[in-house]
Design a protein around this motif. Structure first.
Motif, short mmCIF file in Angstrom:
data_model
loop_
_atom_site.label_atom_id
_atom_site.label_comp_id
_atom_site.label_asym_id
_atom_site.label_seq_id
_atom_site.Cartn_x
_atom_site.Cartn_y
_atom_site.Cartn_z
N SER A 186 0.95 -1.22 -0.06
CA SER A 186 -0.06 -0.04 -0.09
C SER A 186 0.91 1.08 -0.19
O SER A 186 0.45 2.37 -0.36
CB SER A 186 -0.92 0.15 1.25
OG SER A 186 -0.20 -0.20 2.33
N PRO A 190 0.96 1.60 -4.60
CA PRO A 190 -0.61 1.66 -4.34
C PRO A 190 -1.27 1.35 -5.67
O PRO A 190 -2.60 0.83 -5.51
CB PRO A 190 -0.71 3.18 -3.96
CG PRO A 190 0.60 3.67 -4.39
CD PRO A 190 1.77 2.73 -4.30
N GLU A 203 -11.90 -4.47 3.34
CA GLU A 203 -11.15 -5.35 2.27
C GLU A 203 -11.72 -6.64 2.21
O GLU A 203 -11.98 -7.14 1.13
CB GLU A 203 -9.68 -5.18 2.58
CG GLU A 203 -9.04 -3.62 2.59
CD GLU A 203 -7.59 -3.63 2.78
OE1 GLU A 203 -7.06 -4.77 3.03
OE2 GLU A 203 -6.90 -2.73 2.85
#
Length: 423
Positions: A186, A190, A203
């Motif tokens: 991330s 990303p 998620e």
């Protein structure tokens, strides 16, 4: 997640939209006339078509007309190309191959010989078997793996779009290893979508949908187990498991929002070059729930590709296992050479005449891991670019007396049958 919308009814079959065919035929008629008065050449869709390609025999022969018409339709038809490679099985020796002479780590060499295939695909997926927990946890191999962040840098540089992390090794280094890995993706990359492992419940409940040219493709990722490792007590959603209720709910969301559903599964029996009864059982489950394509990993060897079809005519393509992308087993003995033969799954999707997104073409590109000593010397070749000279240098030849270039080809013939096209 892509914008939601009512999914069009799936009607399998067909290769070109009817409206596009009629339009292309009209264009061809115009092209033929234009050819008669415009200096021996014409234009279509920005490409020059020489007059000899639009000869008098073409005008007079329906078969030739059909050939060119099909060519022009292929050029204008919307399509999505998908490629996926199998297990990035980072044995300790593979991790060590990335340590350069100056002490830095770099893994670009692993993808050097397949980069063009990865970059040219609209969607490229890789099964990252091992977490990227970083140096603080110590690099390790079997049975509890951990590898370098720089592996992720190479994955990004190679052109992959989706990284699959639902494997039996996801929890090898516990909560810390998992969070190190997810935070790396991330923070550093990303734009890459990570599936199968989750930081949050949100998620875990999300269904990823890739959208291109109005076509929506759902991609899901699950593993059969975690080698007995527990989920973090505060993160029961950390890894997407092959749990019937969970998968059925996710597929229902996917079917409502997307035109086509792909499930990437970590399943099957290790080192078995044919599908298990368990794999076949689950395949029927996914067909019943509307899945269109399964691409499997985990057996560490290649397995066949097979169509499933129900009584209503709905079809699903299954790649039971595409084997390892890269590995360096410490085992020795006859037959282990099959562990370094993998495959790249290649699928192209189009809209058919009913507006459904369907598989237009599919195939496999066999791969071979080349294992040699020294920094940067463990890499993967396409079998079509391989040779007996490379096979003789491959350290697998010292471990398996049967290993050779012909061994690799024979294995692909045996497993893939006519789908393997020798070059």
């Amino acid at each position: 997640m892509a914008d939601t919308g009512k999914k069009k009814r799936k009607v399998r079959g067909g290769r070109a939209a009817g409206s596009v065919v009629l339009l292309s035929l009209g264009i061809l008629l115009g092209l033929a006339g234009f050819y008669l008065w415009y200096e021996n050449r014409t234009m279509y869709a920005g490409k020059v078509i020489l007059a000899e390609e639009c000869s008098a025999s073409l005008v007079e022969t329906p078969k030739e007309w059909k050939t060119l018409e099909e060519k022009l339709v292929m050029e204008v038809q919307e399509r999505i190309s998908i490629v996926m490679v199998g297990d990035m099985l980072m044995h300790l020796r593979v991790t060590q191959s990335g340590q350069m002479a100056d002490g830095t780590y770099n893994y670009d060499h692993m993808f050097e010989h397949v980069r063009d295939d990865i970059e040219s695909a609209d969607v490229a997926l890789v099964n990252q078997e091992i977490i990227l927990g970083g140096p603080d946890l110590g690099y390790s191999g079997y049975p509890t793996f951990n590898t370098a962040y720089e592996v992720g840098d190479a994955i990004d540089k190679a052109g992959f779009d989706v990284v699959l992390h639902a494997t039996n090794h996801t929890m090898d280094k516990g909560r810390t290893g998992l969070m190190n890995c997810l935070n790396f993706w991330s923070e550093k990359h990303p734009d890459i979508k990570v599936l199968g492992a989750n930081k949050t419940k949100e998620e875990y409940e999300e269904v990823y949908i890739y959208e291109q040219d109005g076509m929506k493709i759902a991609i899901l990722n699950y593993t059969y187990g975690l080698n007995g490792m527990p989920m973090p007590s505060d993160m029961p959603f950390a890894v997407d498991m092959m749990e019937e209720e969970k998968m059925a709910a996710d597929i229902e969301k996917a079917e409502a929002e997307a035109d086509f559903t792909i499930v990437c599964l970590h399943w099957g029996n290790e080192y078995q070059t044919f599908a298990s009864e368990n794999q076949k059982m689950w395949a029927k489950f996914f067909l019943e729930h509307g899945v269109d394509l399964i691409i499997g990993t985990h057996p560490h060897v290649i397995q066949p590709v097979e169509w499933y079809e129900d009584e209503a005519g709905n079809r699903m393509l299954v790649y039971y296992s595409i084997g390892n992308f890269i590995n360096s087993t410490a085992d020795s003995g006859r037959g282990i050479g099959k562990r370094i033969v993998g495959a790249m799954a290649k699928v192209e999707l189009v809209r058919d005449e009913n507006g459904a997104v369907v598989i237009d073409t599919y195939g496999v590109t066999p791969l071979v891991t080349q294992i040699e000593a020294g920094p940067g010397n463990i890499t993967t070749y396409k079998l079509s670019d391989y040779s007996q000279e490379l096979a003789a240098r491959n350290q697998m030849s010292y471990k398996d007396p049967d290993f050779s270039y012909e061994f690799c080809k024979e294995l692909c013939r045996e497993v893939f049958g006519d789908l393997y096209v020798e070059e």
